[in-house]
Design an enzyme around this catalytic site. Structure first.
Site, PDB file in Angstrom:
ATOM      1  N   GLY A   1      26.553  48.852  39.613  1.00 44.27           N
ATOM      2  CA  GLY A   1      26.652  47.443  38.925  1.00 44.27           C
ATOM      3  C   GLY A   1      25.802  46.172  39.134  1.00 44.27           C
ATOM      4  O   GLY A   1      25.634  45.582  37.972  1.00 44.27           O
TER       5      GLY A   1
ATOM      6  N   ARG B   1      25.382  49.950  30.422  1.00 42.92           N
ATOM      7  CA  ARG B   1      24.671  49.242  31.833  1.00 42.92           C
ATOM      8  C   ARG B   1      23.341  48.496  31.140  1.00 42.92           C
ATOM      9  O   ARG B   1      22.986  47.506  31.792  1.00 42.92           O
ATOM     10  CB  ARG B   1      24.362  50.045  32.926  1.00 42.92           C
ATOM     11  CG  ARG B   1      25.500  50.538  33.672  1.00 42.92           C
ATOM     12  CD  ARG B   1      24.971  51.373  34.932  1.00 42.92           C
ATOM     13  NE  ARG B   1      25.978  52.029  35.612  1.00 42.92           N
ATOM     14  CZ  ARG B   1      27.122  51.672  36.308  1.00 42.92           C
ATOM     15  NH1 ARG B   1      27.305  50.158  36.651  1.00 42.92           N
ATOM     16  NH2 ARG B   1      27.877  52.548  36.930  1.00 42.92           N
TER      17      ARG B   1
ATOM     18  N   PHE C   1      38.077  43.505  29.992  1.00 40.29           N
ATOM     19  CA  PHE C   1      37.234  44.566  30.353  1.00 40.29           C
ATOM     20  C   PHE C   1      35.908  44.380  29.760  1.00 40.29           C
ATOM     21  O   PHE C   1      35.908  44.537  28.467  1.00 40.29           O
ATOM     22  CB  PHE C   1      37.492  46.080  30.059  1.00 40.29           C
ATOM     23  CG  PHE C   1      36.834  47.024  31.076  1.00 40.29           C
ATOM     24  CD1 PHE C   1      37.273  47.227  32.264  1.00 40.29           C
ATOM     25  CD2 PHE C   1      35.643  47.617  30.538  1.00 40.29           C
ATOM     26  CE1 PHE C   1      36.530  48.149  33.007  1.00 40.29           C
ATOM     27  CE2 PHE C   1      34.964  48.502  31.070  1.00 40.29           C
ATOM     28  CZ  PHE C   1      35.143  48.761  32.597  1.00 40.29           C
TER      29      PHE C   1
ATOM     30  N   ASP D   1      29.392  48.694  33.570  1.00 39.19           N
ATOM     31  CA  ASP D   1      29.578  50.136  32.623  1.00 39.19           C
ATOM     32  C   ASP D   1      31.020  50.325  32.218  1.00 39.19           C
ATOM     33  O   ASP D   1      31.977  49.660  32.877  1.00 39.19           O
ATOM     34  CB  ASP D   1      29.178  51.476  33.501  1.00 39.19           C
ATOM     35  CG  ASP D   1      30.278  51.659  34.581  1.00 39.19           C
ATOM     36  OD1 ASP D   1      30.267  50.786  35.513  1.00 39.19           O
ATOM     37  OD2 ASP D   1      30.691  52.755  34.669  1.00 39.19           O
TER      38      ASP D   1
ATOM     39  N   LYS E   1      36.551  37.446  37.574  1.00 45.84           N
ATOM     40  CA  LYS E   1      37.783  37.415  36.486  1.00 45.84           C
ATOM     41  C   LYS E   1      38.922  36.352  37.134  1.00 45.84           C
ATOM     42  O   LYS E   1      39.374  36.416  38.407  1.00 45.84           O
ATOM     43  CB  LYS E   1      38.388  38.619  36.646  1.00 45.84           C
ATOM     44  CG  LYS E   1      37.668  39.618  35.596  1.00 45.84           C
ATOM     45  CD  LYS E   1      38.239  40.937  35.363  1.00 45.84           C
ATOM     46  CE  LYS E   1      37.491  42.111  34.494  1.00 45.84           C
ATOM     47  NZ  LYS E   1      38.011  43.386  34.352  1.00 45.84           N
TER      48      LYS E   1
ATOM     49  N   ASP F   1      37.122  41.639  40.520  1.00 43.57           N
ATOM     50  CA  ASP F   1      38.192  42.000  39.919  1.00 43.57           C
ATOM     51  C   ASP F   1      39.460  42.014  40.836  1.00 43.57           C
ATOM     52  O   ASP F   1      39.805  40.910  40.901  1.00 43.57           O
ATOM     53  CB  ASP F   1      37.912  43.348  38.958  1.00 43.57           C
ATOM     54  CG  ASP F   1      39.158  43.575  38.145  1.00 43.57           C
ATOM     55  OD1 ASP F   1      39.967  42.756  37.776  1.00 43.57           O
ATOM     56  OD2 ASP F   1      39.231  44.874  37.914  1.00 43.57           O
TER      57      ASP F   1
ATOM     58  N   ASP G   1      28.509  42.992  40.946  1.00 43.31           N
ATOM     59  CA  ASP G   1      28.512  42.657  39.460  1.00 43.31           C
ATOM     60  C   ASP G   1      29.763  41.641  39.098  1.00 43.31           C
ATOM     61  O   ASP G   1      29.596  40.731  38.449  1.00 43.31           O
ATOM     62  CB  ASP G   1      28.679  43.771  38.489  1.00 43.31           C
ATOM     63  CG  ASP G   1      29.632  44.911  38.818  1.00 43.31           C
ATOM     64  OD1 ASP G   1      30.267  44.834  39.960  1.00 43.31           O
ATOM     65  OD2 ASP G   1      29.625  46.035  38.239  1.00 43.31           O
TER      66      ASP G   1
END
Ligand code: IMP
Ligand code: MG
Length: 186
Positions: free
Chosen positions: A43, A165, A152, A159, A131, A102, A99
């Site tokens: 990512g 990506r 999301f 991805d 997030k 979360d 990336d």
């Protein structure tokens, strides 16, 4: 691919101008220190490539593969790590790049793994996105390019089932794409 987005959050120009600011912070904090950037694959690849070309320091690059998803939009809760050459971290300041933050499971696991290696001077975390939500695992993100709501997102390295990506922007994936079989989606 753009048709599958509900909306674009950050276009390429916005991302790159924010990376200029982030790169300045990294240069300010790591000048004169032996720095190894540890990219969490896959990512962080696009983010890493654009960010590091803005950081004119004699850094080293290492990679680690982390996977917690099995094709969908929910973490499995188990993070598998691989590919890290720990000998290269001795005597280094390590900046972990990922990336997105979360649940925090992945970065918590990676940061603990790296901190446990003998001779590592310190470990910091840099993410493209964080997030806004309560984390399942505590992670201190030292550098964050953008905070986002709990949606999301795909693009710019992120991805959905290994797709999107290569989108140059970051956008919210449309709800009717989530759950649709990737075979049907062309
Ligand atoms: P965490 O372990 O739950 O913090 O999530 C870490 C990984 O889950 C990230 O490195 C991503 O690969 C993936 N992930 C989490 N949220 C998203 C998202 O919104 N879009 C795409 N991938 C995500
Ligand atoms: Mg992923």
């Amino acid at each position: 691919m753009y048709d599958d987005l509900e909306r674009v959050l950050f276009d390429e120009a916005r991302i790159l101008s924010r990376l200029d600011e982030l790169a300045n912070e990294i240069v300010r904090d790591y000048t004169g220190k032996p720095l190894t950037v540890l990219a969490v694959l896959h990512g962080s690849l696009v983010f890493m490539a654009d960010l590091l070309r803005r950081v004119p320091l004699p850094l080293e690059l290492a990679c680690i593969v982390a996977s917690s998803y099995q094709g969908g939009t929910k973490t499995t809760g188990h993070v598998a790590l691989g590919g890290l050459d720990v000998n290269r971290l001795q005597g280094r300041h390590v900046l972990v790049l990922d990336d997105i933050l979360d649940t925090g499971l992945t970065l918590n696991r990676v940061a603990r793994e790296v901190s446990a290696q003998p001779g590592v001077l310190d470990v910091r975390v840099c993410v493209l996105l964080a997030k806004r939500k309560r984390r399942e695992c505590a992670v201190k993100a030292d550098y964050v390019a953008f905070e986002i709501e709990d949606e999301f997102v795909v693009g710019y390295g992120l991805d959905y089932a290994e797709r999107y990506r290569n989108l140059p922007c970051i956008g919210v994936l449309s709800k009717n794409v989530i759950g649709r079989s990737t075979k049907d989606s062309g």
